[in-house]
Design an enzyme around this catalytic site. Structure first.
Site, PDB file in Angstrom:
ATOM      1  N   ASP A  93       0.873  -1.163   0.000  1.00  0.00           N
ATOM      2  CA  ASP A  93       0.000   0.000   0.000  1.00  0.00           C
ATOM      3  C   ASP A  93       0.922   1.228   0.000  1.00  0.00           C
ATOM      4  O   ASP A  93       2.123   1.108   0.254  1.00  0.00           O
ATOM      5  CB  ASP A  93      -0.856  -0.063   1.274  1.00  0.00           C
TER       6      ASP A  93
ATOM      7  N   ASP B 149      -0.063   5.135   1.036  1.00  0.00           N
ATOM      8  CA  ASP B 149      -0.246   6.079   2.151  1.00  0.00           C
ATOM      9  C   ASP B 149      -0.316   5.360   3.487  1.00  0.00           C
ATOM     10  O   ASP B 149      -1.089   4.417   3.654  1.00  0.00           O
ATOM     11  CB  ASP B 149      -1.542   6.874   1.950  1.00  0.00           C
TER      12      ASP B 149
ATOM     13  N   ASP C 249      -1.924  -0.428   5.965  1.00  0.00           N
ATOM     14  CA  ASP C 249      -2.211   0.182   7.268  1.00  0.00           C
ATOM     15  C   ASP C 249      -3.679   0.474   7.532  1.00  0.00           C
ATOM     16  O   ASP C 249      -4.041   0.888   8.628  1.00  0.00           O
ATOM     17  CB  ASP C 249      -1.463   1.516   7.387  1.00  0.00           C
TER      18      ASP C 249
HETATM   19 MG   LIG Z   1      -2.790   3.192   3.448  1.00  0.00          MG
END
Ligand SMILES: [Mg+2]
Length: 260
Positions: free
Chosen positions: A26, A28, A212
């Site tokens: 991923d 960000d 995240d």
């Molecule tokens: Mg993310």
């Protein structure tokens, strides 16, 4: 979840045994810290350096799977090494080399998305700190820069606006953001399954997914039993097997990977 570095020995044995590794990341909150505006999420040169190193390894296939538009995530990384692929809009658009694939599933819904872009922008215009990110196939309504009071006002009016549309779109929530997507069964998990399948007639790569946010949970769940999900952050609940605390820890792990 197990803390990754405390259990690195076991993981290392798995990595060593793998013929190929499909490393899916991923962007960000995983490769860059979450910042006030997505435009400010710039990749640190040291992170870029380690990704470049990994992309050159024969053993690792590197892919970035982001909720950002394909164009946006590609421009953020600008890693052109062949073999890296990018999945934007949670995998609704993909790029490998110079080939771009847009899911035919989303095309019939683009009119609705365009209409909602106009309506949501009208709404956020009057609320300080809120804005609509137009990702072409999807929209993100951001409120992370809003004062609490304004966020509450926005939430109320946004819920009102979106209610009559809920049958025509899919609404998901992330970190201080609402995502408006076409109502197709597609998420990072579907993208991950699709990607693993692309390689399955040649070999069975060991899939590793690092992320995240809530949308990454779909990806963790989509991994086969022997896959390696790695959650980044402070939560204690996730479908991932391992946990890293922060973006610097991700970098530390990637540095180890670049040496296997
Ligand atoms: Mg993310």
């Amino acid at each position: 979840m197990k803390p990754l570095f405390k259990n690195y020995k076991t993981l290392k044995a798995t990595l060593d045994k793998a013929q190929k590794i499909l490393l899916l990341l991923d962007y960000d909150g995983t490769l860059t810290p979450i910042v006030a505006h997505p435009d400010l999420a710039v990749l640190h040169p040291s992170m870029k350096a380690v990704l470049k190193k990994i992309a050159k390894k024969d053993k690792i296939i590197l892919g970035i799977v982001s909720g950002r538009s394909l164009k946006d995530v590609y421009n953020k990384l600008k890693l052109t090494s062949k073999g890296i692929f990018y999945a934007g809009n949670h995998g609704l658009e993909m790029k490998t080399g110079s080939k771009i694939v847009v899911s035919p599933m989303v095309r019939p819904h683009l009119k609705t998305i365009r209409k909602l872009e106009k309506l949501a922008s009208k709404l956020t215009k009057n609320i300080p700190g809120a804005w609509v990110e137009d990702k072409n196939l999807t929209l993100s309504v951001h409120y992370r820069q809003c004062k609490e009071k304004d966020a509450k006002i926005l939430e109320k009016s946004f819920n009102k606006l979106i209610k009559p549309w809920l049958k025509k779109i899919r609404l998901t929530t992330g970190k201080m953001v609402w995502e408006i997507r076409p109502p197709v069964k597609w998420n990072k998990g579907e993208a991950v399954k699709w990607l693993i399948e692309q390689y399955s007639n040649r070999y069975t790569p060991l899939p590793i997914y690092i992320g995240d946010d809530r949308t990454d949970e779909d990806a963790f769940e989509a991994l086969p039993d022997w896959g390696v999900g790695i959650y980044v952050g402070q939560n204690n609940k996730s479908a991932a097997k391992y946990k890293l605390k922060s973006v610097p820890e991700v970098k530390k792990f990637l540095q180890l990977l670049s040496k296997i």
